[in-house]
Design an enzyme around this catalytic site. Structure first.
Site, short mmCIF file in Angstrom:
data_model
loop_
_atom_site.label_atom_id
_atom_site.label_comp_id
_atom_site.label_asym_id
_atom_site.label_seq_id
_atom_site.Cartn_x
_atom_site.Cartn_y
_atom_site.Cartn_z
N ARG A 293 0.85 -1.19 0.00
CA ARG A 293 0.00 0.00 0.00
C ARG A 293 0.89 1.25 0.00
O ARG A 293 1.75 1.41 0.88
CB ARG A 293 -0.90 -0.01 1.23
N GLU A 389 -13.56 -21.35 27.43
CA GLU A 389 -12.60 -22.18 28.17
C GLU A 389 -11.92 -21.38 29.28
O GLU A 389 -10.73 -21.55 29.55
CB GLU A 389 -11.56 -22.76 27.22
C1 LIG Z 1 -18.84 -19.24 21.06
C2 LIG Z 1 -18.82 -19.94 22.37
C3 LIG Z 1 -18.62 -21.30 22.43
C4 LIG Z 1 -18.63 -21.97 23.66
N1 LIG Z 1 -18.49 -23.32 23.69
C5 LIG Z 1 -18.72 -23.96 24.86
C6 LIG Z 1 -18.80 -25.39 24.89
O1 LIG Z 1 -18.62 -26.06 23.87
N2 LIG Z 1 -19.10 -25.99 26.08
C7 LIG Z 1 -19.30 -25.29 27.22
O2 LIG Z 1 -19.58 -25.89 28.24
N3 LIG Z 1 -19.23 -23.94 27.23
C8 LIG Z 1 -18.95 -23.26 26.08
N4 LIG Z 1 -18.90 -21.89 26.06
C9 LIG Z 1 -19.13 -21.17 27.32
C10 LIG Z 1 -17.92 -20.42 27.82
O3 LIG Z 1 -16.99 -21.30 28.36
C11 LIG Z 1 -18.44 -19.37 28.82
O4 LIG Z 1 -19.06 -18.35 28.06
C12 LIG Z 1 -17.35 -18.80 29.68
O5 LIG Z 1 -16.89 -19.76 30.58
C13 LIG Z 1 -17.78 -17.57 30.45
O6 LIG Z 1 -19.00 -17.77 31.12
P1 LIG Z 1 -20.18 -16.71 30.96
O7 LIG Z 1 -20.37 -16.46 29.51
O8 LIG Z 1 -21.35 -17.18 31.72
O9 LIG Z 1 -19.61 -15.36 31.60
P2 LIG Z 1 -19.65 -14.94 33.13
O10 LIG Z 1 -19.09 -16.02 33.97
O11 LIG Z 1 -21.02 -14.45 33.46
O12 LIG Z 1 -18.64 -13.72 33.14
C14 LIG Z 1 -18.99 -12.42 32.73
C15 LIG Z 1 -17.80 -11.50 32.98
O13 LIG Z 1 -17.49 -11.47 34.41
C16 LIG Z 1 -16.16 -11.86 34.61
N5 LIG Z 1 -16.06 -12.61 35.87
C17 LIG Z 1 -16.82 -13.66 36.28
N6 LIG Z 1 -16.41 -14.09 37.47
C18 LIG Z 1 -15.34 -13.33 37.82
C19 LIG Z 1 -14.45 -13.30 38.94
N7 LIG Z 1 -14.57 -14.17 39.94
N8 LIG Z 1 -13.46 -12.37 38.95
C20 LIG Z 1 -13.33 -11.49 37.93
N9 LIG Z 1 -14.13 -11.48 36.84
C21 LIG Z 1 -15.10 -12.40 36.78
C22 LIG Z 1 -15.81 -12.73 33.41
O14 LIG Z 1 -14.40 -12.81 33.22
C23 LIG Z 1 -16.52 -11.99 32.30
O15 LIG Z 1 -15.74 -10.91 31.88
C24 LIG Z 1 -18.84 -21.21 24.85
C25 LIG Z 1 -19.02 -19.83 24.78
C26 LIG Z 1 -19.04 -19.20 23.58
C27 LIG Z 1 -19.29 -17.71 23.55
#
Ligand SMILES: Cc1cc2nc3c(=O)[nH]c(=O)nc-3n(C[C@H](O)[C@H](O)[C@H](O)COP(=O)(O)OP(=O)(O)OC[C@H]3O[C@@H](n4cnc5c(N)ncnc54)[C@H](O)[C@@H]3O)c2cc1C
Length: 409
Positions: A293, A389
């Protein structure tokens, strides 16, 4: 004692080049289409099965590479091709690892082949741990597994969410609470065989990135499965629960590892490697673009402001890969993660992928912001690595707790 080297041997190079070829020739050209379609790319999975990349044998071979680098190398190359398609190809592996980590030899031999199917009739599998109210807080899981002794059956009830391949899988591995009073120590993993009544797909999620990978709720309503579908078997579970109850009674108990955590620990460096693949892909596009570019009569890379960004991007990618390789080597050499090295690798690589893909968009300017160029998709894809994860915050918790020995909250 083996001489220290970071150089890949000839066999590893050959495998890496073979996977890279598949990623470049089959995955990358299909990436934009399946991202837009937001559907599982069955034809690409089938191609992967035909060449031998989608099979237990393939992962077993990589897993048993004595240096530990087989899996991270494979992940980096596949995700370099495209994260959404690659997750569709390797998502089954998370369920397979759940069985390998907790199952008996017989269960491994029975269920893992059914997770993959064969090239003529490919299947996928799902690992279902997360729930609407139990994401990072795995102990809050509500899905219950109750043993019906008269019929030697387990009865599962609950709702799982965010399951990769959830509802479209041939085999679902479901983590459920057997003894809710024990929190995560009262969990166990179960196989739900193909076509079991009571298991259905709930909402399919429309996502920000990795849109070729299917993510959905899995609803379990009086799902009855045979006793032999409890991973590890009933005697082992009873022993484990008895020990956990003893520890709770004695006021301790942190040392019993739960079923879901065993799966995640083993898979964290692999997720780090996926992030390295996406980061490297975006970096390469940005480097090429910066060299070609022209603005103000010279390539934009002639400006230190651009060149130094690329230098930082590459340095961080290489540092991420080294952390991933260290953790993978430690795991394969049976060395415990005494400083949470698995979490370190996942944390650093996933944050690097988010940062590097954002920088790549900036280097491509307006083009980077459009779907004419792949870095926009790569940036959307990269956001998943700091979430699934174990989020980055949870990785930091694990690292801080491991280093300090304190119950940091
Ligand atoms: C595309 C995708 C694929 C997935 N695939 C799978 C799968 O195949 N199998 C499966 O079982 N799961 C799966 N997951 C789930 C994934 O592992 C979870 O989304 C993840 O563990 C976070 O949980 P939550 O989304 O409920 O977020 P929450 O736990 O609600 O967290 C929300 C926010 O709060 C923060 N937080 C929470 N607790 C604390 C703490 N104690 N201290 C500081 N910060 C904190 C988190 O870091 C995050 O920023 C998938 C998720 C996605 C989006």
């Amino acid at each position: 004692m083996a001489e220290f080297t970071l150089e890949l041997n000839d066999d590893q190079k050959q495998v890496r080049d073979w996977i890279h070829g598949f990623a470049a020739d089959v995955i990358r050209p299909a990436a934009a289409e399946w991202d837009e379609r937001e559907e599982t790319p069955w034809p690409v999975i089938q191609e992967a099965a035909k060449v031998g990349i989608y099979s237990l044998d393939f992962y077993a071979q990589q897993f048993f590479d004595p240096t530990g680098l087989g899996i991270p190398m494979a992940m980096e190359e596949l995700f370099w091709g495209d994260a959404g398609i690659a997750l569709s190809i390797v998502g089954t592996g998370l369920a397979a690892v759940g069985v390998l980590a907790n199952g008996t030899e017989e269960q491994i031999g029975t269920w893992i082949p059914q997770m993959y199917g064969d090239a003529a009739d490919v299947k996928v599998a799902a690992f279902c741990s997360s729930e609407p109210d139990a994401g990072s807080d795995v102990a809050a899981m509500r899905t219950r597994a109750v043993y019906d002794e008269a019929k030697d059956e387990w009865v599962l009830n609950g709702t799982k969410t965010w399951a990769t391949n959830g509802g479209i899988a041939n085999v679902h591995v479901v983590v459920a609470a057997v003894d809710p009073e024990l929190g995560s120590k009262g969990h166990a993993s179960f196989i739900v065989p193909p076509n079991t009544p009571g298991l259905s797909q709930g909402q399919k999620f429309k996502k920000h990135g990795i849109r070729a990978s299917h993510t959905a709720e899995v609803v379990l309503e009086d799902v009855r499965i045979p006793g032999h579908c409890l991973l590890g078997g009933k005697d082992k579970l009873d022993d484990r629960l008895a020990r956990a109850r003893e520890r709770v009674k004695a006021g301790g108990g942190e040392r019993v590892k739960n079923a879901a955590m065993a799966t995640f620990e083993a898979s964290r460096p692999a997720v780090g490697a996926m992030a390295v693949g996406t980061a490297r892909a975006a970096y390469e596009v940005a480097l090429d673009y910066a060299k070609t570019r022209t603005q103000f009569g010279r390539p934009i890379i002639d400006n230190q402001g651009i060149a130094f960004q690329l230098a930082d991007m590459r340095t961080q990618i290489d540092a991420a890969r080294l952390l991933v390789w260290r953790a993978s080597w430690m795991a394969s050499a049976g060395k415990p993660f005494t400083s949470a090295e698995g979490s370190m690798s996942k944390l650093y690589a996933s944050e690097t992928a988010k940062k590097v893909t954002a920088q790549a968009i900036q280097i491509l300017g307006g083009n980077g912001y459009t779907r004419e160029y792949p870095v926009e998709r790569m940036h959307r894809d990269a956001a998943i690595y700091t979430i699934f994860e174990g989020t980055s915050e949870i990785q930091r918790l694990v690292i801080a707790r491991t280093l300090s020995g304190m119950p940091i909250r």
